[in-house]
Design a protein around this motif. Structure first.
Motif, mmCIF file in Angstrom:
data_model
loop_
_atom_site.group_PDB
_atom_site.id
_atom_site.type_symbol
_atom_site.label_atom_id
_atom_site.label_comp_id
_atom_site.label_asym_id
_atom_site.label_seq_id
_atom_site.Cartn_x
_atom_site.Cartn_y
_atom_site.Cartn_z
ATOM 1 N N LEU A 90 18.635 47.331 3.767
ATOM 2 C CA LEU A 90 18.643 48.398 4.773
ATOM 3 C C LEU A 90 20.004 49.082 4.860
ATOM 4 O O LEU A 90 20.085 50.254 5.215
ATOM 5 N N THR A 91 21.053 48.378 4.496
ATOM 6 C CA THR A 91 22.388 48.976 4.552
ATOM 7 C C THR A 91 22.573 50.050 3.480
ATOM 8 O O THR A 91 23.462 50.885 3.594
ATOM 9 N N ASP A 92 21.743 50.035 2.439
ATOM 10 C CA ASP A 92 21.810 51.053 1.381
ATOM 11 C C ASP A 92 21.091 52.345 1.761
ATOM 12 O O ASP A 92 21.187 53.336 1.035
ATOM 13 N N LEU A 93 20.353 52.321 2.872
ATOM 14 C CA LEU A 93 19.549 53.488 3.249
ATOM 15 C C LEU A 93 20.362 54.470 4.075
ATOM 16 O O LEU A 93 21.106 54.096 4.977
ATOM 17 N N LYS A 94 20.180 55.738 3.765
ATOM 18 C CA LYS A 94 20.841 56.807 4.509
ATOM 19 C C LYS A 94 20.257 56.938 5.915
ATOM 20 O O LYS A 94 20.959 57.217 6.878
ATOM 21 N N ASP A 95 18.939 56.742 6.037
ATOM 22 C CA ASP A 95 18.246 56.807 7.321
ATOM 23 C C ASP A 95 17.609 55.441 7.582
ATOM 24 O O ASP A 95 16.678 55.048 6.887
ATOM 25 N N PRO A 96 18.086 54.684 8.572
ATOM 26 C CA PRO A 96 17.568 53.331 8.815
ATOM 27 C C PRO A 96 16.265 53.285 9.609
ATOM 28 O O PRO A 96 15.739 52.214 9.856
ATOM 29 N N VAL A 97 15.710 54.439 9.999
ATOM 30 C CA VAL A 97 14.502 54.486 10.833
ATOM 31 C C VAL A 97 13.274 54.746 9.960
ATOM 32 O O VAL A 97 13.305 55.593 9.064
ATOM 33 N N ALA A 98 12.181 54.013 10.229
ATOM 34 C CA ALA A 98 10.972 54.092 9.394
ATOM 35 C C ALA A 98 10.297 55.458 9.425
ATOM 36 O O ALA A 98 9.688 55.862 8.454
ATOM 37 N N ARG A 99 10.366 56.190 10.523
ATOM 38 C CA ARG A 99 9.695 57.493 10.685
ATOM 39 C C ARG A 99 8.198 57.381 10.393
ATOM 40 O O ARG A 99 7.600 58.233 9.763
#
Length: 186
Positions: A90-99
């Motif tokens: 998750l730390t590699d993701l630009k947006d941490p929210v699932a949407r």
């Protein structure tokens, strides 16, 4: 004991009641078109949801359907695509929210939160780039998911933004499985 006299209804009483009833019906008939015009029309109701037959999709196949005027991708992901999406920290993701409209607003953007529970191979997403609303190309880009050639946004196999100017993950609409071969979107 004295009897009390009860007045019998007269013709005048009947005319008052009948006139009032006709007047009430007339007012209701006059007001109904104004109330009814606030209901959605048939074209809006038709866009509210759509059913998609997914029986012909083999692993690795994608189907694009139109829902509420937007392209929605239904992809039967391969095991390699699912593993690639699961193994992203998750730390590699630009947006941490699932949407994901099926979950709480603040759900983390894990692969499990972007796919349907128990049917992780089926991935449903609104295929609109979150940068400027372009339509990304499927199974392209640095992460094997979607690539928006307009401005260079790269999404992974779970539709999460991994590179480029797009600020958010692509949206997952409300959807449910009606059967093993049919999905209802909306």
């Amino acid at each position: 004991m004295a009897e009390t006299a009860t007045a019998l209804p007269t013709r005048r009483d009947f005319l008052f009641i009948a006139t009032g009833a006709v007047g009430a019906v007339g007012v209701a008939a006059a007001v109904w078109p104004f109330i009814n015009q606030m209901n959605p029309d048939a074209s809006a109701l038709a866009l509210a949801s759509t059913e998609v037959d997914i029986s012909a999709l083999q692993p690795g196949d994608t189907l694009t359907v139109k829902w509420r005027g937007k392209p929605v991708v239904v992809r039967n992901r391969t095991e390699a695509e699912i593993d690639a999406a699961r193994n992203v920290p998750l730390t590699d993701l630009k947006d941490p929210v699932a949407r994901n409209a099926n979950l709480q607003l603040d759900a983390p953007a894990t692969d499990a939160n972007r796919a349907a529970p128990g049917k992780e191979n089926w991935f449903v997403m609104v295929n609109v780039c979150t940068h400027l609303g372009c339509i990304p190309l499927g199974q392209q880009g640095e992460f094997g998911g979607w690539f928006c050639p307009c401005h260079g946004s790269h999404y992974d196999t779970a539709g999460r933004i991994r590179g480029g100017p797009a600020p958010e993950n692509m949206a997952v609409p409300v959807y449910s499985f009606l059967s093993d071969t049919k999905i209802k979107i909306g």
